[in-house]
Design a protein around this motif. Structure first.
Motif, PDB file in Angstrom:
ATOM      1  N   SER A 161     -37.595  98.523   7.172  1.00 41.85           N
ATOM      2  CA  SER A 161     -39.044  97.995   7.074  1.00 41.85           C
ATOM      3  C   SER A 161     -39.781  98.961   6.307  1.00 41.85           C
ATOM      4  O   SER A 161     -40.368  98.979   6.311  1.00 41.85           O
ATOM      5  CB  SER A 161     -39.433  98.052   8.445  1.00 41.85           C
ATOM      6  N   GLU A 162     -39.541 100.682   7.252  1.00 44.52           N
ATOM      7  CA  GLU A 162     -40.898 101.239   6.950  1.00 44.52           C
ATOM      8  C   GLU A 162     -40.287 101.545   5.656  1.00 44.52           C
ATOM      9  O   GLU A 162     -41.811 102.189   4.534  1.00 44.52           O
ATOM     10  CB  GLU A 162     -40.136 102.853   7.237  1.00 44.52           C
ATOM     11  N   LYS A 172     -34.409  91.150  -1.198  1.00 43.77           N
ATOM     12  CA  LYS A 172     -34.276  91.111  -1.694  1.00 43.77           C
ATOM     13  C   LYS A 172     -33.267  92.477  -2.591  1.00 43.77           C
ATOM     14  O   LYS A 172     -33.232  92.485  -3.840  1.00 43.77           O
ATOM     15  CB  LYS A 172     -34.571  90.424  -3.936  1.00 43.77           C
ATOM     16  N   SER A 173     -33.212  93.688  -1.495  1.00 36.93           N
ATOM     17  CA  SER A 173     -33.128  94.219  -1.674  1.00 36.93           C
ATOM     18  C   SER A 173     -31.526  94.583  -1.814  1.00 36.93           C
ATOM     19  O   SER A 173     -30.669  93.342  -1.042  1.00 36.93           O
ATOM     20  CB  SER A 173     -33.311  95.490  -0.224  1.00 36.93           C
ATOM     21  N   MET A 191     -33.686  90.623   8.280  1.00 32.97           N
ATOM     22  CA  MET A 191     -34.256  89.373   7.012  1.00 32.97           C
ATOM     23  C   MET A 191     -34.103  88.630   7.210  1.00 32.97           C
ATOM     24  O   MET A 191     -33.539  87.831   5.673  1.00 32.97           O
ATOM     25  CB  MET A 191     -35.351  90.298   5.557  1.00 32.97           C
ATOM     26  N   ARG A 192     -32.717  88.155   7.625  1.00 40.82           N
ATOM     27  CA  ARG A 192     -32.026  87.349   8.437  1.00 40.82           C
ATOM     28  C   ARG A 192     -30.521  86.976   6.956  1.00 40.82           C
ATOM     29  O   ARG A 192     -30.198  86.343   7.115  1.00 40.82           O
ATOM     30  CB  ARG A 192     -32.265  85.502   8.580  1.00 40.82           C
ATOM     31  N   GLY A 193     -30.676  88.050   6.592  1.00 43.52           N
ATOM     32  CA  GLY A 193     -29.854  88.491   5.437  1.00 43.52           C
ATOM     33  C   GLY A 193     -29.783  89.565   3.794  1.00 43.52           C
ATOM     34  O   GLY A 193     -31.591  88.541   3.496  1.00 43.52           O
ATOM     35  N   ILE A 194     -29.482  90.520   3.830  1.00 49.79           N
ATOM     36  CA  ILE A 194     -29.590  91.074   2.921  1.00 49.79           C
ATOM     37  C   ILE A 194     -28.032  91.321   1.946  1.00 49.79           C
ATOM     38  O   ILE A 194     -27.201  91.134   2.929  1.00 49.79           O
ATOM     39  CB  ILE A 194     -30.988  92.786   2.379  1.00 49.79           C
ATOM     40  N   THR A 195     -28.312  91.557   0.850  1.00 45.54           N
ATOM     41  CA  THR A 195     -26.822  91.728   0.389  1.00 45.54           C
ATOM     42  C   THR A 195     -26.128  93.065   0.597  1.00 45.54           C
ATOM     43  O   THR A 195     -27.300  94.227   0.531  1.00 45.54           O
ATOM     44  CB  THR A 195     -26.938  91.568  -1.518  1.00 45.54           C
ATOM     45  N   TYR A 196     -25.246  93.293   0.228  1.00 46.71           N
ATOM     46  CA  TYR A 196     -24.485  94.649   1.249  1.00 46.71           C
ATOM     47  C   TYR A 196     -23.600  94.729   0.144  1.00 46.71           C
ATOM     48  O   TYR A 196     -22.751  93.606   0.039  1.00 46.71           O
ATOM     49  CB  TYR A 196     -24.236  95.003   2.298  1.00 46.71           C
ATOM     50  N   ILE A 197     -22.781  96.242   0.166  1.00 50.09           N
ATOM     51  CA  ILE A 197     -21.731  96.217  -0.670  1.00 50.09           C
ATOM     52  C   ILE A 197     -20.940  97.553   0.300  1.00 50.09           C
ATOM     53  O   ILE A 197     -21.795  97.868   0.803  1.00 50.09           O
ATOM     54  CB  ILE A 197     -21.908  97.246  -2.383  1.00 50.09           C
TER      55      ILE A 197
END
Length: 356
Positions: free
Chosen positions: A85-86, A92-93, A115-121
């Motif tokens: 957040s900071e 889209k992160s 944010m209810r889900g961002i993309t991760y690897i």
């Protein structure tokens, strides 16, 4: 080695990891890239990884958490959420989890809920994370000493297995990951089990193929049952008692905490013994499996008093339903059976077998 397609992601290997990762960044154009590391992977893995990642003009922020299972907690998640957040992370992160199973489990959970889900690897750096934790979409954290009590099943878009990271791994961590490979043989492929228990016939050049084969086994299982309604439960062999043992040794100040694989090795021997009493596993198979595991893992001292506390912890196992503890046992090597009910008296018998 060829890439492996999971239900929603792809597992890439070695040099292909960076080609595919950089192609993904170029195509997806994330608003920002965040890399989650722990104190160990920050020092030993991050510099090499940063040399290979091509982000163009996309900003990269590194977030560091303490290493160790005891830090796989909601408190650490809160710190990572606040850091995202900071640094103005938006939906889209991209979050890249560079580390062992604690980092990939916790990072996947953070990404799945921010944010209810961002993309991760996931970029696993330990053997345990490569063959188990990073594949299949299980994310989550511990609740106190209770393993993986809070989490979701949600795959990232990619897993990158670069086995050169294993060069940074202490020997005991390599051994810990090996337990999950042994488990894959026991529940799915007797020939693979036989290979793993005769490593004297192999050399280090065979390790990549063994890791690849282990990931193929796990992926085959989880792809057919992503939400663990049936077949995927077989991956819990050795974990019902193993997780209880791991939790007990973690919470007890008089005990030296066990690595995950060390506890699972004990659990597999105990549950193999139970299999001879409930599912018809032969005594010859019991002897073979016990000797095969003890080739790599030393016995752990578990007192009678310890056993009672460990049995008490079984009620928190996630496979339970309606207050009944349910085990995965073996009818034969490569032939597991689900939802087996075991009495406490038999569990105590299994501990006696293990001790002797």
């Amino acid at each position: 080695m060829e890439s492996i397609s999971t239900k929603n992601a792809v597992v890439h290997f070695n040099s292909e990891v960076y080609t595919e990762l950089n192609n993904y960044i170029k195509t997806a154009k994330p608003s920002k890239i965040f890399i989650l590391v722990d104190t160990n992977t920050h020092d030993y893995c991050l510099p090499k990884f940063q040399e290979r990642i091509e982000s163009g003009d996309i900003a990269i922020e590194v977030m560091e958490m303490p290493n160790g299972e005891e830090h796989k907690s909601i408190d650490i998640c809160t710190g990572v959420w606040e850091a995202l957040s900071e640094y103005n992370a938006d939906r889209k992160s991209l979050l890249i989890n560079l580390g062992g199973g604690v980092v990939t489990d916790l990072g996947g959970f953070v990404a799945s809920t921010y944010m209810r889900g961002i993309t991760y690897i996931n970029i696993p750096t330990s053997l345990l994370a490569m063959v188990d934790a990073s594949v299949g979409g299980k994310t989550g954290v511990d609740l106190g000493s209770l393993k993986n009590q809070v989490g979701v099943i949600n795959e990232g878009v990619m897993v990158g297995v670069d086995t050169s990271f294993l060069d940074t791994l202490p020997q005991n961590e390599m051994v810990s990951g090996f337990a999950e490979m042994l488990k894959h043989g026991l529940i799915y492929d007797e020939a693979y089990w036989n290979t793993l228990t005769h490593l004297e016939n192999l050399d280090l050049s065979d390790l990549d193929r063994l890791i690849y084969d282990s990931i193929v086994i796990k992926n085959t299982v989880v792809t057919s049952d992503p939400t663990e309604q049936g077949l995927r439960k077989i991956l819990n062999f050795g974990h019902t008692l193993g997780h209880a043992i791991e939790s007990y040794f973690m919470e007890n100040a008089d005990k030296t905490p066990l690595l995950h694989g060390e506890a699972i090795a004990v659990g597999m021997i105990l549950e193999t013994y139970l299999s001879t009493k409930i599912t018809g596993l032969s005594n010859d198979s019991l002897d073979t499996i016990t000797k095969g595991i003890l080739k790599t893992f030393s016995k752990v001292e578990i007192t009678k008093a310890d056993q009672q506390h460990i049995i008490e912890l079984l009620k928190y196992d996630k496979k339970n339903s309606h207050g009944v503890v349910k085990f995965v046992l073996l009818e034969a090597i490569g032939k597991p059976k689900l939802d087996c009910v075991v009495s406490n008296d038999l569990i105590l018998e299994a501990f006696d077998y293990y001790a002797n």
